[in-house]
Design a protein around this motif. Structure first.
Motif, PDB file in Angstrom:
ATOM      1  N   PRO A  34       5.386   4.033  -4.988  1.00  0.00           N
ATOM      2  CA  PRO A  34       5.184   4.088  -6.443  1.00  0.00           C
ATOM      3  C   PRO A  34       4.066   3.160  -6.910  1.00  0.00           C
ATOM      4  N   GLY A  35       3.238   3.689  -7.792  1.00  0.00           N
ATOM      5  CA  GLY A  35       2.102   2.942  -8.319  1.00  0.00           C
ATOM      6  C   GLY A  35       0.796   3.346  -7.665  1.00  0.00           C
ATOM      7  N   ASP A  36       0.861   3.899  -6.448  1.00  0.00           N
ATOM      8  CA  ASP A  36      -0.345   4.368  -5.772  1.00  0.00           C
ATOM      9  C   ASP A  36      -0.870   5.581  -6.534  1.00  0.00           C
ATOM     10  N   GLU A  37      -2.188   5.690  -6.633  1.00  0.00           N
ATOM     11  CA  GLU A  37      -2.781   6.782  -7.401  1.00  0.00           C
ATOM     12  C   GLU A  37      -2.474   8.163  -6.823  1.00  0.00           C
ATOM     13  N   LYS A  63      -8.841  15.571   5.067  1.00  0.00           N
ATOM     14  CA  LYS A  63      -9.651  14.349   5.038  1.00  0.00           C
ATOM     15  C   LYS A  63      -9.109  13.326   6.026  1.00  0.00           C
ATOM     16  N   LYS A  64      -9.991  12.422   6.450  1.00  0.00           N
ATOM     17  CA  LYS A  64      -9.580  11.323   7.316  1.00  0.00           C
ATOM     18  C   LYS A  64      -9.048  10.184   6.457  1.00  0.00           C
ATOM     19  N   VAL A  65      -8.223   9.342   7.065  1.00  0.00           N
ATOM     20  CA  VAL A  65      -7.644   8.201   6.365  1.00  0.00           C
ATOM     21  C   VAL A  65      -8.737   7.328   5.762  1.00  0.00           C
ATOM     22  N   GLU A  66      -9.776   7.054   6.537  1.00  0.00           N
ATOM     23  CA  GLU A  66     -10.875   6.205   6.065  1.00  0.00           C
ATOM     24  C   GLU A  66     -11.512   6.772   4.791  1.00  0.00           C
ATOM     25  N   GLY A 124     -10.277   6.039  -2.934  1.00  0.00           N
ATOM     26  CA  GLY A 124      -9.222   5.518  -3.788  1.00  0.00           C
ATOM     27  C   GLY A 124      -9.536   4.180  -4.399  1.00  0.00           C
ATOM     28  N   GLY A 125      -8.696   3.797  -5.374  1.00  0.00           N
ATOM     29  CA  GLY A 125      -8.875   2.512  -6.025  1.00  0.00           C
ATOM     30  C   GLY A 125      -7.575   1.800  -6.347  1.00  0.00           C
ATOM     31  N   ILE A 126      -6.491   2.563  -6.515  1.00  0.00           N
ATOM     32  CA  ILE A 126      -5.193   1.973  -6.852  1.00  0.00           C
ATOM     33  C   ILE A 126      -4.259   2.251  -5.684  1.00  0.00           C
ATOM     34  N   PHE A 127      -3.949   1.181  -4.930  1.00  0.00           N
ATOM     35  CA  PHE A 127      -3.217   1.347  -3.693  1.00  0.00           C
ATOM     36  C   PHE A 127      -1.843   0.689  -3.710  1.00  0.00           C
ATOM     37  N   HIS A 128      -0.891   1.406  -3.146  1.00  0.00           N
ATOM     38  CA  HIS A 128       0.415   0.886  -2.760  1.00  0.00           C
ATOM     39  C   HIS A 128       0.852   1.802  -1.623  1.00  0.00           C
ATOM     40  N   ARG A 129       0.391   1.475  -0.406  1.00  0.00           N
ATOM     41  CA  ARG A 129       0.549   2.404   0.701  1.00  0.00           C
ATOM     42  C   ARG A 129       0.604   1.704   2.047  1.00  0.00           C
ATOM     43  N   ILE A 130       1.185   2.421   2.990  1.00  0.00           N
ATOM     44  CA  ILE A 130       1.201   2.006   4.386  1.00  0.00           C
ATOM     45  C   ILE A 130       0.403   3.057   5.147  1.00  0.00           C
ATOM     46  N   VAL A 131      -0.671   2.644   5.784  1.00  0.00           N
ATOM     47  CA  VAL A 131      -1.515   3.551   6.553  1.00  0.00           C
ATOM     48  C   VAL A 131      -1.078   3.474   8.015  1.00  0.00           C
ATOM     49  N   LYS A 172      -1.958   4.848  11.761  1.00  0.00           N
ATOM     50  CA  LYS A 172      -2.840   5.549  12.701  1.00  0.00           C
ATOM     51  C   LYS A 172      -2.047   6.029  13.914  1.00  0.00           C
ATOM     52  N   ASN A 173      -1.115   5.195  14.387  1.00  0.00           N
ATOM     53  CA  ASN A 173      -0.178   5.588  15.441  1.00  0.00           C
ATOM     54  C   ASN A 173       1.042   4.686  15.332  1.00  0.00           C
ATOM     55  N   ALA A 174       2.000   4.831  16.217  1.00  0.00           N
ATOM     56  CA  ALA A 174       3.295   4.155  16.083  1.00  0.00           C
ATOM     57  C   ALA A 174       3.215   2.646  15.912  1.00  0.00           C
ATOM     58  N   ASN A 175       2.243   1.989  16.538  1.00  0.00           N
ATOM     59  CA  ASN A 175       2.138   0.531  16.426  1.00  0.00           C
ATOM     60  C   ASN A 175       0.859   0.098  15.726  1.00  0.00           C
ATOM     61  N   ASP A 176       0.243   0.978  14.986  1.00  0.00           N
ATOM     62  CA  ASP A 176      -0.986   0.655  14.263  1.00  0.00           C
ATOM     63  C   ASP A 176      -0.769   0.953  12.783  1.00  0.00           C
ATOM     64  N   LEU A 177      -0.203  -0.018  12.080  1.00  0.00           N
ATOM     65  CA  LEU A 177       0.087   0.107  10.655  1.00  0.00           C
ATOM     66  C   LEU A 177      -0.749  -0.893   9.872  1.00  0.00           C
ATOM     67  N   ALA A 178      -1.033  -0.542   8.635  1.00  0.00           N
ATOM     68  CA  ALA A 178      -1.709  -1.467   7.725  1.00  0.00           C
ATOM     69  C   ALA A 178      -1.159  -1.234   6.336  1.00  0.00           C
ATOM     70  N   ILE A 179      -0.974  -2.302   5.597  1.00  0.00           N
ATOM     71  CA  ILE A 179      -0.471  -2.216   4.223  1.00  0.00           C
ATOM     72  C   ILE A 179      -1.605  -2.532   3.267  1.00  0.00           C
ATOM     73  N   TYR A 180      -1.705  -1.714   2.228  1.00  0.00           N
ATOM     74  CA  TYR A 180      -2.711  -1.912   1.182  1.00  0.00           C
ATOM     75  C   TYR A 180      -1.987  -1.884  -0.159  1.00  0.00           C
ATOM     76  N   VAL A 181      -2.084  -2.982  -0.893  1.00  0.00           N
ATOM     77  CA  VAL A 181      -1.438  -3.078  -2.206  1.00  0.00           C
ATOM     78  C   VAL A 181      -2.374  -3.805  -3.154  1.00  0.00           C
ATOM     79  N   ASN A 182      -2.696  -3.174  -4.269  1.00  0.00           N
ATOM     80  CA  ASN A 182      -3.458  -3.878  -5.304  1.00  0.00           C
ATOM     81  C   ASN A 182      -2.865  -3.609  -6.683  1.00  0.00           C
ATOM     82  N   ILE A 183      -1.571  -3.328  -6.706  1.00  0.00           N
ATOM     83  CA  ILE A 183      -0.862  -3.145  -7.973  1.00  0.00           C
ATOM     84  C   ILE A 183       0.050  -4.347  -8.204  1.00  0.00           C
TER      85      ILE A 183
END
Length: 146
Positions: free
Chosen positions: A71-74, A94-97, A103-110, A112-123
């Motif tokens: 919630p909050g992600d665009e 589209k590719k993740v990159e 995008g500009g408003i993020f609340h997400r977990i990206v 790429k594979n089972a042990n390659d996660l990244a969190i992006y939050v700017n809300i």
């Protein structure tokens, strides 16, 4: 069974010694905001009466990975499928990159594979909750001692 601090658990996850699902990764990243158990307890005691909300991630399948939208992600849908009854499928060629660059408003977990996660939050988190530290599985930019 083994006790690990949140940073230790994330390190073990990154080195593929253990695995946990994206919601737990998100929560470990939130716990990394606190340097001690007493600091976490103080925060939770002060925040307890503020309220909470129910939310569920919505998976967007991209050409080279998945994005768990929160919630909050665009890109988060206005009417998410909380029960699975709508069989809502979100996908893109589209590719993740590219999705991240657009995008500009993020609340997400990206993912790429089972042990390659990244969190992006700017809300701003609601109800005085603490946002997770934005940890990418190939970096160590956190400071918790829990």
């Amino acid at each position: 069974l083994q006790w690990s601090s949140p940073p230790e658990a994330i390190e073990r996850f990154k080195s593929q010694e253990i695995w946990f699902p994206p919601p737990q990764f998100y929560e470990f990243c939130r716990l990394c905001n606190f340097s001690s158990l007493s600091e976490l307890h103080k925060f939770s005691s002060e925040r307890a009466l503020e309220g909470c909300e129910r939310w569920m991630s919505v998976v967007l399948t991209a050409a080279d990975g998945n994005i768990h939208l929160l919630p909050g992600d665009e890109l988060y849908p206005e009417d998410p499928d909380y029960t699975g009854e709508k069989k809502m499928i979100m996908s893109t060629d589209k590719k993740v990159e590219d999705l991240m660059k657009e995008g500009g408003i993020f609340h997400r977990i990206v993912i790429k594979n089972a042990n390659d996660l990244a969190i992006y939050v700017n809300i701003q988190a609601k109800y005085k909750h603490m946002n997770p530290l934005m940890i990418n599985c190939d970096s160590s930019d956190y400071n918790s001692k829990l």
